[in-house]
Write an enzyme that holds these catalytic residues in place. Structure first.
Site, PDB file in Angstrom:
ATOM      1  N   HIS A 128       0.623  -1.222  -0.110  1.00 40.81           N
ATOM      2  CA  HIS A 128      -0.045   0.106  -0.099  1.00 40.81           C
ATOM      3  C   HIS A 128       0.915   1.162  -0.087  1.00 40.81           C
ATOM      4  CE1 HIS A 128      -3.525  -2.092   0.520  1.00 40.81           C
ATOM      5  NE2 HIS A 128      -3.111  -2.856   1.582  1.00 40.81           N
ATOM      6  N   ASP A 249      -4.525 -12.637   3.786  1.00 39.69           N
ATOM      7  CA  ASP A 249      -6.008 -12.291   4.221  1.00 39.69           C
ATOM      8  C   ASP A 249      -7.169 -12.499   3.522  1.00 39.69           C
ATOM      9  OD1 ASP A 249      -4.867 -10.559   2.661  1.00 39.69           O
ATOM     10  OD2 ASP A 249      -4.650  -8.699   3.767  1.00 39.69           O
TER      11      ASP A 249
HETATM   12 ZN   LIG Z   1      -4.109  -7.188   2.668  1.00 40.76          ZN
END
Ligand SMILES: [Zn+2]
Length: 309
Positions: A128, A249
């Site tokens: 990110h 995830d």
């Molecule tokens: Zn993630």
């Protein structure tokens, strides 16, 4: 032997008691790998210390402006703080993040030297992080830095990044999408953080493939995406090395997302990767249910060991 590039130092990036991206993620994975039937075939390699590898800073500076790097350094030197509400920096975070980059570069070195896969077990994650702004638990863009580093190695003309973390790697894509020598492919839950990664985005050179997955998607949906889209895209690009932003995830048990994968499904994804090339650097991104995370890394490594030629 299968290389795991790891240091206990990665535990010292402190995020606070209730933060999902916590040091225990690494200890859970280490414990599970050491308890596996093939633990004696793991080669635990310490990352190259940053002071022994001055190139680390130069590599980071290719991606992140000095002002941003200094911001992280100074935040840590002051005892810590936040780069965004989700992304804490503790006293040692800067040093840990530099060592994490070094570990990803070690992964590239190791894979290119042996022609076989390696797993970089580091934190903080990176996909990110934008060029001049950390976000979403990420400080430096590990995968993009590793991709650029790989392109500087002899004979490496094309690098592909496959990002199977449940979140879109907005930072990685933004950094690489204008580079015709890097392809970026992400499978991510549509509408989840950071709400980027539209399927219509193709990159400046048709070098981006985003595959938004609906909440509730299971392995059958992923299998179809791999067969119909991911593999043709990667095969067409013909990468000299594959970097996997390996987040876990998308597991059904994960508290941060709504995809319904099981840990063994990451073994299937690993098999797909291995049909493309054995030069694969797996680097840890997300994954916040400790049991599912550890089992998923075990599944990834196991597939690499089973397919050892
Ligand atoms: Zn993630």
């Amino acid at each position: 032997m299968f290389p795991i590039i790891y240091s206990e130092f990665f535990m010292l990036h402190e995020t606070g008691r209730l933060h999902p991206e916590r040091p225990e993620r690494l200890s859970a994975i280490v414990e599970a790998l050491k308890a596996s039937a093939w633990a004696d075939r793991l080669d635990w390699q310490a990352p190259t210390p940053v002071e022994k590898r001055p190139v680390v800073m130069a590599q980071i500076e290719q991606i992140h402006p000095q002002s941003y790097i200094q911001e992280i350094q100074q935040l840590a030197a002051r005892g810590g703080g936040h780069v965004d509400p989700d992304t804490p920096v503790s006293r040692l975070s800067y040093d840990v993040a530099l060592l994490a980059v070094s570990a990803w570069l070690d992964g590239v070195d190791r894979v290119l030297a042996t022609g076989t896969p390696a797993f970089v077990l580091a934190r903080p994650p990176g996909h990110h992080a934008l060029s001049s702004r950390g976000m979403g638990f990420c400080l430096f863009s590990n995968a993009a830095i590793a991709a650029h580093y790989a392109l500087e190695q002899p004979g490496i003309e094309r690098v592909a990044i496959l990002d199977w973390d449940v979140h879109h790697g907005n930072g990685t894509q933004a950094i690489v999408e204008n580079n015709p020598q890097i392809a970026y492919c992400s499978l991510h839950q549509w509408g989840a953080y950071p709400r980027t990664g539209a399927g219509s985005e193709r990159g400046a050179h048709n070098n981006v493939l985003n595959i938004p997955m609906l909440a509730g998607s299971e392995v059958a949906h992923y299998r179809q995406a791999f067969e119909k889209e991911v593999m043709p895209f990667l095969q067409n690009f013909q990468p000299d090395i594959l970097i996997v932003s390996a987040g876990y995830d998308a597991n059904a048990a994960d508290p941060l997302a709504g995809i319904e994968l099981q840990p063994e499904d990451f073994g299937l994804f690993t098999d797909y990767c291995l049909t493309l090339t054995r030069r694969i650097v797996f680097g840890l991104e997300g994954g916040y249910d400790l049991k599912a995370l550890a089992k998923s890394v075990v599944a990834t490594v196991e597939r690499c060991l089973l397919q050892k030629s």
